[in-house]
Structure formats: C-alpha cells, structure tokens
Design a protein around this motif. Structure first.
Motif, PDB file in Angstrom:
ATOM      1  N   GLY A  47      38.041   5.295  11.301  1.00 32.66           N
ATOM      2  CA  GLY A  47      37.234   4.188  10.779  1.00 32.66           C
ATOM      3  C   GLY A  47      37.461   2.918  11.578  1.00 32.66           C
ATOM      4  O   GLY A  47      38.178   2.903  12.580  1.00 32.66           O
ATOM      5  N   PRO A  48      36.878   1.812  11.117  1.00 33.65           N
ATOM      6  CA  PRO A  48      36.868   0.583  11.921  1.00 33.65           C
ATOM      7  C   PRO A  48      38.170  -0.207  11.928  1.00 33.65           C
ATOM      8  O   PRO A  48      38.319  -1.129  12.712  1.00 33.65           O
ATOM      9  CB  PRO A  48      35.761  -0.237  11.255  1.00 33.65           C
ATOM     10  CG  PRO A  48      35.732   0.238   9.847  1.00 33.65           C
ATOM     11  CD  PRO A  48      36.085   1.695   9.891  1.00 33.65           C
ATOM     12  N   GLY A  49      39.099   0.115  11.058  1.00 30.33           N
ATOM     13  CA  GLY A  49      40.359  -0.636  11.085  1.00 30.33           C
ATOM     14  C   GLY A  49      41.115  -0.597   9.777  1.00 30.33           C
ATOM     15  O   GLY A  49      42.257  -0.163   9.728  1.00 30.33           O
ATOM     16  N   ALA A  50      40.487  -1.042   8.706  1.00 31.00           N
ATOM     17  CA  ALA A  50      41.192  -1.127   7.421  1.00 31.00           C
ATOM     18  C   ALA A  50      41.663   0.249   6.969  1.00 31.00           C
ATOM     19  O   ALA A  50      40.864   1.195   6.932  1.00 31.00           O
ATOM     20  CB  ALA A  50      40.271  -1.723   6.365  1.00 31.00           C
ATOM     21  N   PRO A  51      42.938   0.382   6.612  1.00 27.33           N
ATOM     22  CA  PRO A  51      43.436   1.687   6.152  1.00 27.33           C
ATOM     23  C   PRO A  51      42.647   2.224   4.965  1.00 27.33           C
ATOM     24  O   PRO A  51      42.452   3.427   4.833  1.00 27.33           O
ATOM     25  CB  PRO A  51      44.891   1.395   5.759  1.00 27.33           C
ATOM     26  CG  PRO A  51      45.257   0.161   6.497  1.00 27.33           C
ATOM     27  CD  PRO A  51      44.002  -0.639   6.658  1.00 27.33           C
ATOM     28  N   GLY A  52      42.154   1.336   4.109  1.00 21.85           N
ATOM     29  CA  GLY A  52      41.406   1.770   2.933  1.00 21.85           C
ATOM     30  C   GLY A  52      40.091   2.445   3.270  1.00 21.85           C
ATOM     31  O   GLY A  52      39.488   3.089   2.410  1.00 21.85           O
ATOM     32  N   LEU A  53      39.642   2.311   4.515  1.00 16.27           N
ATOM     33  CA  LEU A  53      38.385   2.943   4.916  1.00 16.27           C
ATOM     34  C   LEU A  53      38.588   4.287   5.599  1.00 16.27           C
ATOM     35  O   LEU A  53      37.637   4.884   6.101  1.00 16.27           O
ATOM     36  CB  LEU A  53      37.588   1.994   5.825  1.00 16.27           C
ATOM     37  CG  LEU A  53      37.117   0.717   5.125  1.00 16.27           C
ATOM     38  CD1 LEU A  53      36.391  -0.204   6.102  1.00 16.27           C
ATOM     39  CD2 LEU A  53      36.209   1.040   3.948  1.00 16.27           C
ATOM     40  N   LEU A  54      39.834   4.778   5.582  1.00 12.38           N
ATOM     41  CA  LEU A  54      40.057   6.162   6.034  1.00 12.38           C
ATOM     42  C   LEU A  54      39.403   7.091   5.033  1.00 12.38           C
ATOM     43  O   LEU A  54      39.380   6.802   3.834  1.00 12.38           O
ATOM     44  CB  LEU A  54      41.553   6.486   6.015  1.00 12.38           C
ATOM     45  CG  LEU A  54      42.454   5.921   7.091  1.00 12.38           C
ATOM     46  CD1 LEU A  54      43.905   6.242   6.744  1.00 12.38           C
ATOM     47  CD2 LEU A  54      42.101   6.521   8.436  1.00 12.38           C
ATOM     48  N   THR A  55      38.930   8.235   5.480  1.00 11.63           N
ATOM     49  CA  THR A  55      38.463   9.231   4.517  1.00 11.63           C
ATOM     50  C   THR A  55      39.683   9.968   3.953  1.00 11.63           C
ATOM     51  O   THR A  55      40.771   9.944   4.540  1.00 11.63           O
ATOM     52  CB  THR A  55      37.529  10.255   5.175  1.00 11.63           C
ATOM     53  OG1 THR A  55      38.296  10.998   6.126  1.00 11.63           O
ATOM     54  CG2 THR A  55      36.351   9.593   5.867  1.00 11.63           C
ATOM     55  N   LEU A  64      36.912  15.530  12.343  1.00 10.83           N
ATOM     56  CA  LEU A  64      36.701  14.872  11.051  1.00 10.83           C
ATOM     57  C   LEU A  64      35.974  13.545  11.277  1.00 10.83           C
ATOM     58  O   LEU A  64      36.487  12.669  11.980  1.00 10.83           O
ATOM     59  CB  LEU A  64      38.036  14.594  10.352  1.00 10.83           C
ATOM     60  CG  LEU A  64      38.985  15.788  10.160  1.00 10.83           C
ATOM     61  CD1 LEU A  64      40.177  15.372   9.292  1.00 10.83           C
ATOM     62  CD2 LEU A  64      38.273  16.952   9.503  1.00 10.83           C
ATOM     63  N   PRO A  65      34.808  13.367  10.668  1.00 12.62           N
ATOM     64  CA  PRO A  65      34.043  12.137  10.875  1.00 12.62           C
ATOM     65  C   PRO A  65      34.783  10.918  10.344  1.00 12.62           C
ATOM     66  O   PRO A  65      35.618  11.018   9.438  1.00 12.62           O
ATOM     67  CB  PRO A  65      32.773  12.352  10.035  1.00 12.62           C
ATOM     68  CG  PRO A  65      32.766  13.775   9.628  1.00 12.62           C
ATOM     69  CD  PRO A  65      34.160  14.286   9.721  1.00 12.62           C
ATOM     70  N   GLY A  66      34.465   9.772  10.935  1.00 10.80           N
ATOM     71  CA  GLY A  66      35.000   8.500  10.430  1.00 10.80           C
ATOM     72  C   GLY A  66      33.865   7.494  10.372  1.00 10.80           C
ATOM     73  O   GLY A  66      32.787   7.724  10.922  1.00 10.80           O
ATOM     74  N   LEU A  67      34.108   6.375   9.713  1.00 15.13           N
ATOM     75  CA  LEU A  67      33.086   5.318   9.668  1.00 15.13           C
ATOM     76  C   LEU A  67      33.010   4.667  11.037  1.00 15.13           C
ATOM     77  O   LEU A  67      34.020   4.136  11.518  1.00 15.13           O
ATOM     78  CB  LEU A  67      33.482   4.245   8.653  1.00 15.13           C
ATOM     79  CG  LEU A  67      33.308   4.560   7.179  1.00 15.13           C
ATOM     80  CD1 LEU A  67      33.867   3.412   6.345  1.00 15.13           C
ATOM     81  CD2 LEU A  67      31.841   4.757   6.870  1.00 15.13           C
ATOM     82  N   THR A  68      31.848   4.676  11.633  1.00 16.50           N
ATOM     83  CA  THR A  68      31.742   4.055  12.948  1.00 16.50           C
ATOM     84  C   THR A  68      31.674   2.530  12.811  1.00 16.50           C
ATOM     85  O   THR A  68      31.044   1.997  11.884  1.00 16.50           O
ATOM     86  CB  THR A  68      30.533   4.610  13.731  1.00 16.50           C
ATOM     87  OG1 THR A  68      30.615   4.114  15.074  1.00 16.50           O
ATOM     88  CG2 THR A  68      29.193   4.217  13.134  1.00 16.50           C
ATOM     89  N   ALA A  69      32.330   1.826  13.745  1.00  9.07           N
ATOM     90  CA  ALA A  69      32.423   0.360  13.658  1.00  9.07           C
ATOM     91  C   ALA A  69      31.038  -0.292  13.653  1.00  9.07           C
ATOM     92  O   ALA A  69      30.824  -1.294  12.962  1.00  9.07           O
ATOM     93  CB  ALA A  69      33.242  -0.171  14.827  1.00  9.07           C
ATOM     94  N   GLY A  70      30.104   0.297  14.394  1.00 12.66           N
ATOM     95  CA  GLY A  70      28.783  -0.314  14.521  1.00 12.66           C
ATOM     96  C   GLY A  70      28.004  -0.364  13.219  1.00 12.66           C
ATOM     97  O   GLY A  70      27.128  -1.217  13.048  1.00 12.66           O
ATOM     98  N   LEU A  71      28.311   0.519  12.293  1.00 15.21           N
ATOM     99  CA  LEU A  71      27.650   0.473  10.982  1.00 15.21           C
ATOM    100  C   LEU A  71      28.562  -0.171   9.937  1.00 15.21           C
ATOM    101  O   LEU A  71      28.140  -1.063   9.199  1.00 15.21           O
ATOM    102  CB  LEU A  71      27.234   1.895  10.552  1.00 15.21           C
ATOM    103  CG  LEU A  71      26.199   2.547  11.483  1.00 15.21           C
ATOM    104  CD1 LEU A  71      25.887   3.970  11.024  1.00 15.21           C
ATOM    105  CD2 LEU A  71      24.918   1.742  11.556  1.00 15.21           C
ATOM    106  N   ALA A  72      29.835   0.226   9.913  1.00 14.53           N
ATOM    107  CA  ALA A  72      30.754  -0.350   8.921  1.00 14.53           C
ATOM    108  C   ALA A  72      30.941  -1.848   9.171  1.00 14.53           C
ATOM    109  O   ALA A  72      31.074  -2.627   8.224  1.00 14.53           O
ATOM    110  CB  ALA A  72      32.094   0.366   8.978  1.00 14.53           C
ATOM    111  N   GLY A  73      30.933  -2.249  10.453  1.00 11.86           N
ATOM    112  CA  GLY A  73      31.099  -3.668  10.783  1.00 11.86           C
ATOM    113  C   GLY A  73      29.959  -4.510  10.234  1.00 11.86           C
ATOM    114  O   GLY A  73      30.159  -5.626   9.747  1.00 11.86           O
ATOM    115  N   LEU A  74      28.749  -3.977  10.282  1.00 11.67           N
ATOM    116  CA  LEU A  74      27.601  -4.697   9.706  1.00 11.67           C
ATOM    117  C   LEU A  74      27.785  -4.858   8.200  1.00 11.67           C
ATOM    118  O   LEU A  74      27.678  -5.955   7.650  1.00 11.67           O
ATOM    119  CB  LEU A  74      26.297  -3.923   9.947  1.00 11.67           C
ATOM    120  CG  LEU A  74      25.803  -3.736  11.378  1.00 11.67           C
ATOM    121  CD1 LEU A  74      24.492  -2.960  11.369  1.00 11.67           C
ATOM    122  CD2 LEU A  74      25.642  -5.056  12.091  1.00 11.67           C
ATOM    123  N   THR A  75      28.034  -3.742   7.549  1.00 16.16           N
ATOM    124  CA  THR A  75      28.137  -3.764   6.086  1.00 16.16           C
ATOM    125  C   THR A  75      29.259  -4.694   5.630  1.00 16.16           C
ATOM    126  O   THR A  75      29.104  -5.430   4.650  1.00 16.16           O
ATOM    127  CB  THR A  75      28.364  -2.333   5.558  1.00 16.16           C
ATOM    128  OG1 THR A  75      27.300  -1.511   6.040  1.00 16.16           O
ATOM    129  CG2 THR A  75      28.389  -2.289   4.045  1.00 16.16           C
TER     130      THR A  75
END
Ligand SMILES: C[S@@+](CC[C@H](N)C(=O)[O-])C[C@H]1O[C@@H](n2cnc3c(N)ncnc32)[C@H](O)[C@@H]1O
Length: 270
Positions: free
Chosen positions: A28-36, A131-142
C-alpha cells in the motif's frame, strides 16, 4: 470503560506461506493501517523480507522477531540494487528453503516491476503468489478527498509514469486531448516538461493541478496550483519523492468539498 485498541478479526482462512515460496506483497501507499489482511498474514510468516525503500518501518515491525530484512530500495538518483540481481536473489532465497516475502510499495504490478520478478521466479520453477496492494496513485487521491472518478467530471483516469527516457516518454499532447485526468507517478524531476507538453496538447493553463507527496504517511502533503504554475510552485516548495502529479478537474473537487465542510461547520457553530 477504556476503549479497547485491539483489532478483533472474524475467522478468515488466510493462506500459509510455504518453505521455498516467494510472495510478492503490495504494502500500500505507506500507512500500516492500509495493509491488506493478506499482506499482514504474509509479513508475519516470512523468514526473509526483501523490501523497497518506501516501506514504512512500522510495517517491517509487524514481522516475526526472527525475520531477516534485505533492503533493495530503488530511490530516484541514488544507487540501488540492479533489478536482475533482485530477481536472482529471490530465487536463491527460495532455493535455500526460506519463506520469502518480497514487499513492495503500493501494488506490486503497478509501476513496481513485479511482472519482471514473477517471470524470473516462474522461469526458475519457484512457487510464487502475488498479493495486491492499494496503489499510491488511487489511494493518494482518496486520502486527500479527490475522487478518482466523479460522474459529470470524468469517464476515465490515466495512470502514467513521469519517466521520460531518451524518447521523451509518452505522447503527452495525445493524453491531454483525451480530456481525462492524469495521475503521474515518478514525475518530481519532470514536472516542467510534462506540464508544457500537456499545454501543447491543448490543456488550459488554468487546469487544476496538484502534487501529492508521501500520501498516508506522517509527512503527507498536497500542493494545489494550476497547470501553468505547478512547476514553479513545486520548485519553491522543494517537493520531493515520493510524489504524484495530478492534472484535471477532479483536483477542484477538494475545494468544493472544503467549502461545504466549512458551511456545515459554520452552521454547527451558529
Ligand atoms: C516505483 S513507483 C511504485 C508504485 C507502487 N507500486 C504503487 O502501486 O503505488 C514509486 C512512485 O510511486 C509514487 N508513490 C508511492 N508511494 C507514494 C505516496 N505515499 N505518496 C505519493 N506518491 C507515492 C511516487 O510517484 C513514487 O515515485
């Protein structure tokens, strides 16, 4: 009664990382809480974690106490491990019978060279999983209240690399003519040529443009400007990687939302 901080999870069957396997895991983009949950499950089983430079130390701290770490980070302009060496290293670790997690920022298959690594693993008969992760380009926007798509504003979103290479990179004027917003990874050093090329393609100088830096981390910031002025603004603000260049009307949605949020707050205060 004090609020509990523990995470209570329902029983979910998560796979076991076997000896001699390599799992490419999106952090994911950085925050540990955004790990799957799957990423967490993988990290906690790994004997060795081969990781990128952008992985938050709090994510690495989730590994078991005996886990070993190998940093193979690629940071723009700095020396980094060669991609072939990284792939070969994964093969060697697997052949040694280790449970290997290859931990990558964002999603392993979005500008992450994950494809090259799994090809090498497959060619060498190493069992792997991605294993997929949140990509920065979408998670960063949100994370900054910018919708990737918004009915009435856009019908597509273009994820692009800002590396220009010897050929000058993508056909930026053609992308500009789509009228769809662009989210450009790895563009910190190419903001000026890219924004000029987009203007040459017909995008108005006042097109809303932003740079999102270190999204979802404690250092997260956003710089909002226009297509004509973002390069100077970024230089003045000494914007550094990791950052995304975002071009298009979706950026303005933030102002609309802020105004409404202010209105609500003012009404609540009245
Ligand atoms: C090699 S690419 C890896 C992308 C990653 N695989 C993903 O899916 O997000 C690295 C680039 O991703 C972007 N990036 C990664 N993490 C970011 C973050 N937290 N905030 C803003 N941009 C980020 C930056 O453009 C950075 O230069």
């Amino acid at each position: 009664m004090a609020a509990s901080r523990s995470l209570v999870l329902p029983a979910i069957d998560l796979p076991e990382l076997g000896r001699g396997e390599v799992w490419l895991v999106g952090a994911g983009p950085g925050a540990p809480g955004l790990l799957t949950l799957e990423a967490l499950n993988a990290i906690q089983q790994a004997d060795v974690i081969v990781h990128d430079a952008l992985i938050d130390p709090r994510v690495l701290a989730l590994a078991k106490p005996t886990a070993r770490f190998e940093a193979v980070g690629k940071r723009g302009g700095r020396p980094s491990a060669d991609q072939d060496d990284i792939s070969e290293r994964l093969v060697v670790l697997a052949r040694n019978g280790e449970r290997v997690v290859r931990l990558k920022g964002g999603d392993p298959f979005v500008f992450g060279r994950g494809g090259e690594e799994v090809l090498t693993l497959a060619q060498n008969d190493v069992a792997f999983r991605v294993l997929p992760g949140l990509t920065a380009g979408l998670a960063g926007l949100t994370a900054f209240s910018i919708p990737a798509t918004m009915r009435g504003l856009n019908q597509a979103i273009i994820l692009a690399t800002g590396h220009l290479g010897a050929e000058g990179g993508l056909d930026w004027p053609a992308l500009a003519r789509t009228g769809q917003p662009l989210v450009i990874y790895m563009a910190v050093r190419t903001i000026a040529p890219i924004t000029e090329a987009l203007r040459a393609g017909g995008l108005a100088p006042e097109t809303a443009t932003a740079i999102i830096s270190a999204a979802t981390t404690p250092a997260a910031s956003i710089l909002v400007s226009t297509l004509a002025e973002i390069a100077d603004a970024a230089e003045a603000a000494a914007v550094a990687a990791p950052a995304l260049l975002v071009v298009g009307s979706i950026v303005s949605f933030r102002d609309t939302l802020d105004q409404l949020a202010t209105t609500l707050q003012t009404e609540a205060d009245a």
